[in-house]
Write a protein that holds these residues in place. Structure first.
Motif, PDB file in Angstrom:
ATOM      1  N   ASN A 114       0.833  -1.128   0.114  1.00 37.72           N
ATOM      2  CA  ASN A 114      -0.402   0.025  -0.097  1.00 37.72           C
ATOM      3  C   ASN A 114       1.128   1.529   0.300  1.00 37.72           C
ATOM      4  N   LYS A 115       1.773   1.377   1.001  1.00 39.90           N
ATOM      5  CA  LYS A 115       2.902   2.269   0.536  1.00 39.90           C
ATOM      6  C   LYS A 115       3.738   2.570  -0.667  1.00 39.90           C
ATOM      7  N   TYR A 118       0.550   4.211  -3.130  1.00 34.68           N
ATOM      8  CA  TYR A 118       0.871   5.290  -2.656  1.00 34.68           C
ATOM      9  C   TYR A 118       1.878   6.597  -2.709  1.00 34.68           C
ATOM     10  N   SER A 121       1.701   6.842  -6.841  1.00 41.15           N
ATOM     11  CA  SER A 121       1.012   7.658  -7.543  1.00 41.15           C
ATOM     12  C   SER A 121       0.874   9.365  -7.187  1.00 41.15           C
TER      13      SER A 121
END
Length: 124
Positions: A114-115, A118, A121
């Motif tokens: 997830n990091k 992120y 993105s």
């Protein structure tokens, strides 16, 4: 195991199992490894059974089984087939702990992923 080899030197066992010489001596001293045979000059010579057993110990150690439990398992094996149910119970308990560790690592891996997503993105 090395093809065509029935007796292994300590160096070959180190190479085959990844255990250090000190670890092999320690395992023999505490009884995790049965007493190792010696040649006429008194040098240790390991059998295929020794190397196979060390493979089992490697697996148990790498999956986090404590030495005390490995010693219990070794004792059960040496006692004979009538201890198979006890061995199964010991290994099943260990398997449950390993599964919990895997689940925990998967959760942490998801957080890392997830990091990563992120940060990707942010730079895209």
């Amino acid at each position: 195991m090395l093809p065509g080899v029935s007796v292994y030197t300590p160096g070959q066992v180190v190479e085959e199992t990844g255990f250090s010489l000190d670890t092999l001596r320690y395992y023999e001293r505490i009884g995790l490894l049965a007493p190792v045979g010696r040649n006429a000059a008194g040098q240790r010579r390991f059998t295929q059974d020794d190397v196979g057993w060390l493979g089992t110990i490697r697996c148990l150690r790498d999956t986090g089984m404590p030495i005390a439990e490995m010693l219990r398992f070794a004792d059960l094996v040496r006692q004979g087939d009538y201890t198979i149910r006890d061995r199964i119970a010991l290994l099943e308990a260990h398997d449950r702990r390993v599964e919990a560790q895997v689940d925990n690592l998967r959760e942490k891996q998801t957080a890392v992923q997830n990091k990563i997503n992120y940060y990707r993105s942010v730079v895209d």
